[in-house]
Design a protein around this motif. Structure first.
Motif, mmCIF file in Angstrom:
data_model
loop_
_atom_site.group_PDB
_atom_site.id
_atom_site.type_symbol
_atom_site.label_atom_id
_atom_site.label_comp_id
_atom_site.label_asym_id
_atom_site.label_seq_id
_atom_site.Cartn_x
_atom_site.Cartn_y
_atom_site.Cartn_z
ATOM 1 N N THR A 102 6.621 3.538 11.582
ATOM 2 C CA THR A 102 6.607 2.085 12.429
ATOM 3 C C THR A 102 4.784 1.141 12.044
ATOM 4 O O THR A 102 4.324 1.442 12.024
ATOM 5 C CB THR A 102 5.912 1.339 13.869
ATOM 6 N N LYS A 143 3.410 6.425 14.419
ATOM 7 C CA LYS A 143 3.923 8.014 14.521
ATOM 8 C C LYS A 143 4.528 7.732 16.091
ATOM 9 O O LYS A 143 3.709 8.169 16.555
ATOM 10 C CB LYS A 143 3.728 9.294 13.491
ATOM 11 N N ARG A 153 6.523 -0.604 1.700
ATOM 12 C CA ARG A 153 6.921 0.294 0.650
ATOM 13 C C ARG A 153 6.060 1.593 1.029
ATOM 14 O O ARG A 153 5.080 1.765 1.400
ATOM 15 C CB ARG A 153 6.794 -0.160 -0.397
ATOM 16 N N LYS A 154 6.609 3.110 0.826
ATOM 17 C CA LYS A 154 5.783 4.142 0.542
ATOM 18 C C LYS A 154 5.967 4.528 -0.968
ATOM 19 O O LYS A 154 7.207 4.422 -1.402
ATOM 20 C CB LYS A 154 5.897 5.022 1.545
ATOM 21 N N HIS A 167 4.044 12.051 6.176
ATOM 22 C CA HIS A 167 5.106 11.555 6.714
ATOM 23 C C HIS A 167 5.584 10.622 6.268
ATOM 24 O O HIS A 167 5.733 9.542 5.466
ATOM 25 C CB HIS A 167 4.577 10.381 8.097
ATOM 26 N N PRO A 168 7.504 10.443 6.488
ATOM 27 C CA PRO A 168 8.306 10.207 5.759
ATOM 28 C C PRO A 168 8.615 8.741 6.297
ATOM 29 O O PRO A 168 8.300 8.341 7.308
ATOM 30 C CB PRO A 168 9.590 10.569 5.785
ATOM 31 N N LEU A 169 8.391 7.570 5.736
ATOM 32 C CA LEU A 169 8.345 6.052 5.495
ATOM 33 C C LEU A 169 9.490 5.513 6.875
ATOM 34 O O LEU A 169 8.525 5.344 7.934
ATOM 35 C CB LEU A 169 8.391 5.017 5.064
ATOM 36 N N HIS A 170 10.841 6.248 7.310
ATOM 37 C CA HIS A 170 11.930 6.298 7.945
ATOM 38 C C HIS A 170 11.118 6.299 9.126
ATOM 39 O O HIS A 170 11.635 6.746 10.254
ATOM 40 C CB HIS A 170 13.301 6.365 7.079
ATOM 41 N N SER A 171 9.703 7.495 9.319
ATOM 42 C CA SER A 171 9.434 7.870 10.799
ATOM 43 C C SER A 171 8.712 7.132 11.209
ATOM 44 O O SER A 171 8.023 7.249 12.732
ATOM 45 C CB SER A 171 9.126 9.691 10.630
ATOM 46 N N TYR A 204 7.887 -3.020 10.679
ATOM 47 C CA TYR A 204 8.668 -2.693 9.889
ATOM 48 C C TYR A 204 8.944 -0.478 10.626
ATOM 49 O O TYR A 204 8.129 -0.010 11.285
ATOM 50 C CB TYR A 204 8.521 -2.451 8.125
ATOM 51 N N PRO A 205 10.527 -0.684 10.791
ATOM 52 C CA PRO A 205 11.502 -1.439 10.192
ATOM 53 C C PRO A 205 11.640 -2.507 11.084
ATOM 54 O O PRO A 205 11.910 -1.872 12.245
ATOM 55 C CB PRO A 205 12.069 -0.184 10.245
ATOM 56 N N ASP A 206 12.360 -3.785 10.303
ATOM 57 C CA ASP A 206 13.329 -4.643 11.068
ATOM 58 C C ASP A 206 14.312 -5.220 10.784
ATOM 59 O O ASP A 206 14.396 -5.396 9.671
ATOM 60 C CB ASP A 206 11.444 -5.412 11.190
#
Length: 105
Positions: free
Chosen positions: A33, A90, A63-64, A27-31, A48-50
């Motif tokens: 929590t 996720k 980080r990923k 999974h991409p990091l932006h998807s 994260y994200p916060d």
């Protein structure tokens, strides 16, 4: 609630830096929590994200890299000693929890 909880005991020296892998995923990091919870103080340390982490928590980061969601702590202090949960979600599904007991010397 997460189905899988992995337990770690880790020892670090004051002023060191540490990295802990919380999850290996495609999974991409932006998807995702990522939540860091200090269980012995019942307090959320990092989300994260916060958009606005508390100033004293800026030493923690997420980080990923190469599929690993990694939690970093720089400038370890004696006050960081304690029990933590690194939870990765996720959407509403909890993918993994790493529970670690950090001992600072």
């Amino acid at each position: 609630r997460c189905k899988q909880v992995h337990h770690l005991n880790i020892n670090y020296v004051q002023a060191d830096s540490m990295s802990i892998s919380c999850l290996t995923t495609t999974h991409p990091l932006h998807s995702l929590t990522v939540k860091l919870h200090r269980t012995n103080q019942d307090k959320d340390i990092l989300m994260y994200p916060d958009i606005s982490p508390e100033p004293e928590q800026e030493r923690w980061s997420v980080r990923k890299d190469a599929g690993n969601v990694t939690l970093d702590l720089k400038d370890i202090r004696l006050s960081d000693d304690g029990l933590y949960d690194c939870q990765v979600y996720k959407d509403q599904d909890c993918l993994n929890v790493i529970r670690f007991n950090l001992k600072v010397k």
